[in-house]
Design a protein around this motif. Structure first.
Motif, short mmCIF file in Angstrom:
data_model
loop_
_atom_site.label_atom_id
_atom_site.label_comp_id
_atom_site.label_asym_id
_atom_site.label_seq_id
_atom_site.Cartn_x
_atom_site.Cartn_y
_atom_site.Cartn_z
N VAL A 41 7.03 15.35 -24.38
CA VAL A 41 5.66 14.84 -24.26
C VAL A 41 5.58 13.83 -23.12
N ILE A 42 4.51 13.92 -22.34
CA ILE A 42 4.20 12.93 -21.30
C ILE A 42 2.89 12.25 -21.67
N PHE A 43 2.88 10.92 -21.63
CA PHE A 43 1.68 10.15 -21.90
C PHE A 43 1.11 9.63 -20.57
N LEU A 44 -0.11 10.04 -20.26
CA LEU A 44 -0.79 9.62 -19.03
C LEU A 44 -1.97 8.72 -19.38
N GLY A 45 -2.45 7.99 -18.39
CA GLY A 45 -3.62 7.16 -18.59
C GLY A 45 -3.49 5.84 -17.88
N ALA A 46 -3.91 4.77 -18.56
CA ALA A 46 -3.91 3.45 -17.95
C ALA A 46 -3.27 2.46 -18.93
N SER A 47 -3.68 1.20 -18.85
CA SER A 47 -3.01 0.14 -19.60
C SER A 47 -3.11 0.32 -21.11
N ARG A 48 -4.17 0.93 -21.60
CA ARG A 48 -4.28 1.13 -23.05
C ARG A 48 -3.16 2.02 -23.56
N MET A 49 -2.76 3.00 -22.76
CA MET A 49 -1.66 3.86 -23.16
C MET A 49 -0.33 3.10 -23.09
N GLN A 50 -0.16 2.28 -22.06
CA GLN A 50 1.08 1.52 -21.93
C GLN A 50 1.26 0.52 -23.07
N THR A 51 0.16 -0.08 -23.52
CA THR A 51 0.25 -1.08 -24.59
C THR A 51 0.17 -0.45 -25.97
N GLY A 52 -0.34 0.77 -26.07
CA GLY A 52 -0.59 1.36 -27.38
C GLY A 52 0.50 2.27 -27.91
N ILE A 53 1.29 2.89 -27.02
CA ILE A 53 2.29 3.86 -27.46
C ILE A 53 3.66 3.20 -27.57
N ASP A 54 4.28 3.38 -28.73
CA ASP A 54 5.61 2.83 -28.99
C ASP A 54 6.62 3.97 -28.93
N LEU A 55 7.45 3.98 -27.89
CA LEU A 55 8.40 5.07 -27.72
C LEU A 55 9.50 5.07 -28.77
N THR A 56 9.83 3.90 -29.30
CA THR A 56 10.82 3.84 -30.37
C THR A 56 10.33 4.61 -31.59
N THR A 57 9.07 4.41 -31.93
CA THR A 57 8.47 5.14 -33.05
C THR A 57 8.46 6.63 -32.78
N PHE A 58 8.13 7.01 -31.55
CA PHE A 58 8.15 8.44 -31.19
C PHE A 58 9.54 9.02 -31.40
N THR A 59 10.57 8.33 -30.93
CA THR A 59 11.94 8.83 -31.06
C THR A 59 12.36 8.93 -32.52
#
Length: 316
Positions: A41-59
């Motif tokens: 999965v690739i997450f695109l967008g702006a600052s809301r995506m950078q602050t909102g998505i937790d990659l540890t949780t994804f993993t």
């Protein structure tokens, strides 16, 4: 000795190390796209995506999949990055795109600058320098631009007190952590108030759907091409504060714009206002999640993504 003194003073003022999110850091992550598989999965967008998505949780939930954050703060629409992924890579996994009704209408070239940098300027030398810089920046506080030696000593000399720490932090994987407990309440309140327009003006009056959708046509060709090769696209409208949404929905009520627009673009979508579990978070600056809410929000968003894009949770 000077370095030790600098670091001691900055830590005493609760400053913290932070990675500089420059074009080279973007390219170091973007360079991993060709190695991704169809389940990634690739997450695109702006600052809301950078602050909102937790990659540890994804993993934790998808241990056999990779996820990259290629969102870019303050640089407008992610269309240039998505287009480049479609045209210059063979990636055919899932792309989750954070856009608003307004940014969907733009072909802004802000994010294209970083993509061009990756193609033309990100040499082996720059890759090595970026790797070393990332290690140093994650170790020493004074390399954080918000905590520089110049700011430290300038503040001590001019005001005779330590500088106030900034409340955001960037990680090497380009996640951003926003800790509002570290923010100055009055400054945060002023920032929030500045982001909420007081009245509708001619520039933000309600457009017709046809007028708005006509400005989104540039998305259709790359989306169709990506889907033909097996890729999946989902647009997300990430949360804003209740006060900001009360204003924005007067211009773009989701049932009149977002939902029919996504249907016309032939993509899956998630709009935070349609799901109570995504719309109950407090956003003190009106636009970004607190780091303490990242994991919970990511879990809830992934649950919605799993329903929409056949991404079953593999490890709860």
């Amino acid at each position: 000795m000077a370095l030790v003194l600098n670091e001691t003073l900055l830590y005493a003022a609760k400053h913290q190390p932070s990675i500089v999110d420059d074009a080279d850091l973007f390219c170091s992550v973007y360079g991993r796209v060709p190695n991704l598989g169809s389940k990634d999965v690739i997450f695109l967008g702006a600052s809301r995506m950078q602050t909102g998505i937790d990659l540890t949780t994804f993993t934790q939930q998808y241990p056999d999949r990779q996820a990259l954050i290629l969102a870019q703060s303050g640089l407008g629409t992610s269309y240039p990055v998505f287009k480049d992924i479609v045209e210059n890579t063979n990636y055919k996994g899932t792309v989750v795109i954070d856009e608003t009704e307004a940014t969907l209408a733009f072909q802004d070239k802000g994010q294209a600058t970083s993509v061009k940098h990756c193609h033309h300027n990100f040499s082996m030398n720059r890759q090595l320098n970026r790797s070393m810089s990332s290690w140093l920046q994650s170790t020493f506080v004074f390399l954080n631009p918000q905590s520089s030696s110049f700011r430290l000593w300038g503040n001590l000399i001019a005001e005779r007190k330590l500088p106030v720490p900034f409340y955001t932090k960037t990680l090497n994987d380009r996640q951003q952590l926003t800790d509002y407990a570290r923010a100055q309440p009055q400054a945060l309140k002023a920032l929030a108030e500045s982001r909420i327009p007081k009245n509708l003006t001619e520039s933000n009056r309600l457009p017709t759907f046809d007028t708005w959708f006509a400005t989104t046509q540039h998305w259709q060709q790359p989306i169709a091409k990506f889907q033909r090769r097996g890729g999946k696209v989902i647009f997300v409208r990430l949360p804003v504060s209740e006060e900001l949404w009360q204003f924005e929905r007067k211009i773009y009520p989701q049932e009149r714009y977002w939902q029919p627009g996504m249907k016309q673009l032939n993509v899956k979508s998630i709009h935070f206002a349609d799901y109570p579990e995504l719309s109950t978070f407090k956003l003190p600056d009106t636009s970004h999640l607190d780091l303490h809410d990242k994991a919970t929000f990511t879990q809830r968003l992934l649950a919605r993504l799993s329903n929409s894009l056949d991404l079953p949770i593999e490890n709860n």
